[in-house]
Design an enzyme around this catalytic site. Structure first.
Site: not given
Length: 497
Positions: A27, A209, A51
């Site tokens: 992001d 989100e 990640w």
């Protein structure tokens, strides 16, 4: 299908999009313009290319195209991971975090607390500040500044509100599993009071989100301001996996009221295509806008990947690019306010161009001027064909098909034979978006990079973004029709790198 071996994976590194040197990113965070530089912070694993170890990476640009990677800005530690958030310029030092001579940049981010912390298992909002233009950051000793004792309260976007209700900071964040945007206000960025909530509404097929809330003039009329609330969700997108949706309405400094809500509560799968999507493609997620941009321009950027296969895309040592920056506007379309989007591009990059006019297409027609990194601008006039379009990054055996089916009113991207699709079972796809003719024609603006295609259709009314991993030798462009003929009124191919 061509298998791409490890030594060629660096060939996918984008020329027009930001990717970190040798680590993972997702992001975009803390997007802000300050003293001549655009700052991109982002979710980053400083220690690997999957990640984990979430920290804020950092890159800067003066033109939104060429980015310079900077050292990690805000690092994870034994107590917290640094999840998504935003940065504001605290011009009047309301936070008191300035040094007396320089007003601070203040980051508001989600602390995802680890087992070693007294807040273990909680997500809460925290502060860090910078007085050197956003390059070095100090965490606030009083963190967290907003704690709902929730495990899924995250992604604060903060802006300065100045309206009938007063002047103060507003935070929009999410209770992710509740499909709810929660709003708070503060005078000093440290103490926060609850304002209101929005949701569930429209798409609720995955967690909510990365929200954003901002005003835009409708149809360019500064006396007719609407507010746009964006919220990303995973999964539940219109073509599967991650995606972003938006609502248009009013915000009075306390409550957002949508005028574009289609369904409230749980989404109706049959109405998925009626919702307002930021992008119809599979690879445009966590989109948020820049703060403090000159002239009030609203610029957005997103992570160009999908959580279905994000950790597996065949790139090395880096993994995941960002989208191009887009300028968004609000226009009335078929009686309803809609966002339109235009890619921000440096005019200096538009150099070597091949142009065509009035081409008749019946079957497959190759054109000169292909490339691995280019801008394709094309206007089609339908004829008798059931489908017409282009094949890009082609080599005779493979390619990515971008097609229009006028009878169905659909735009499509077929990446089933686009190159390496075998790295994950969810990647190979044919993805579609609604598309209507304008004045009897269809115009596309297509940005092609080493591993992506971003399509802006009908002056940015519809966008569709997809990752592709073609054979590096595949640089051809072809026009095609099926079931009849079509005409290309104009075609311009501009080499960008």
């Amino acid at each position: 299908m061509t298998a791409v071996t490890a030594p060629t994976r660096e060939a996918f590194r984008p020329a027009m999009h930001y990717a970190s040197k040798d680590t993972w990113l997702n992001d975009p965070n803390g997007l802000i313009y300050y003293e001549g530089n655009y700052h991109l912070y982002y979710q980053n694993n400083p220690f690997g290319n999957v990640w984990g170890n979430m920290s804020w990476g950092h890159a800067t640009s003066t033109n939104l195209i060429t980015w310079t990677e900077q050292p990690v800005a805000i690092a994870c530690d034994e107590y917290e991971d640094i999840f998504s958030g935003s940065v504001v310029y605290d011009q009047h030092n309301t936070s008191g975090l300035g040094d007396g001579t320089v007003a601070p940049l203040v980051a508001i981010y989600t602390s995802a607390y680890k087992e070693n912390s007294q807040h273990a298992g909680i997500q809460a909002q925290s502060l860090a500040w910078s007085t050197d233009g956003g390059y070095t950051w100090s965490k606030y000793h009083g963190n967290p500044v907003l704690n709902r004792s929730s495990a899924n309260f995250r992604d604060p976007k903060v802006f300065r509100y100045n309206g009938p209700a007063g002047a103060y900071w507003v935070m929009v964040a999410v209770e992710a599993l509740d499909f709810t945007v929660v709003m708070y206000r503060s005078d000093d960025l440290k103490s926060w009071d609850y304002l209101s909530s929005f949701g569930p509404a429209n798409a609720t097929g995955g967690v909510w989100e990365c929200p954003d809330l901002f005003p835009l003039p409708l149809d360019g009329n500064e006396d007719l301001i609407r507010w746009v609330l964006t919220v990303n969700l995973n999964p539940g997108g219109p073509n599967g996996g991650s995606a972003g949706q938006y609502f248009v309405g009013e915000f009075d400094g306390v409550t957002f009221r949508s005028e574009t809500t289609v369904t409230e509560g749980d989404q109706d799968p049959a109405r998925l295509t009626e919702y307002h999507w930021l992008d119809w493609g599979r690879d445009y997620y966590a989109a948020v806008s820049f703060s403090n941009v000159p002239d009030g321009r609203r610029l957005m950027m997103a992570w160009m990947n999908n959580w279905q296969y994000g950790n597996d895309i065949p790139t090395s040592p880096w993994r995941s690019p960002m989208s191009l920056v887009r300028e968004v506007s609000l226009v009335t379309s078929e009686g309803t306010p809609h966002l339109t989007q235009q890619a921000v591009i440096d005019p200096a990059a538009l150099t070597r161009t091949v142009a065509y006019t009035e081409l008749d297409v019946d079957g497959i027609r190759s054109v000169a001027g292909g490339g691995a990194v280019q801008l394709i601008e094309v206007t089609f006039v339908p004829g008798s064909a059931d489908e017409f379009g282009l094949v890009i990054r082609g080599n005779g055996n493979e390619g990515t098909r971008i097609g229009i089916r006028p009878g169905d009113g659909r735009l499509l991207v077929d990446r089933t034979v686009s190159g390496n699709t075998a790295f994950h079972g969810a990647f190979s796809s044919i993805d579609t978006a609604p598309l209507r003719a304008m004045d009897g024609a269809y115009s596309l603006r297509i940005f092609v990079d080493h591993c992506s295609v971003e399509i802006f259709a009908q002056d940015g009314e519809v966008t569709l973004t997809e990752l592709i991993f073609p054979d590096p030798s595949g640089t051809g462009v072809s026009l095609y029709t099926s079931g009849g003929t079509a005409k290309v009124a104009s075609l311009r191919l501009t080499t960008l790198a």
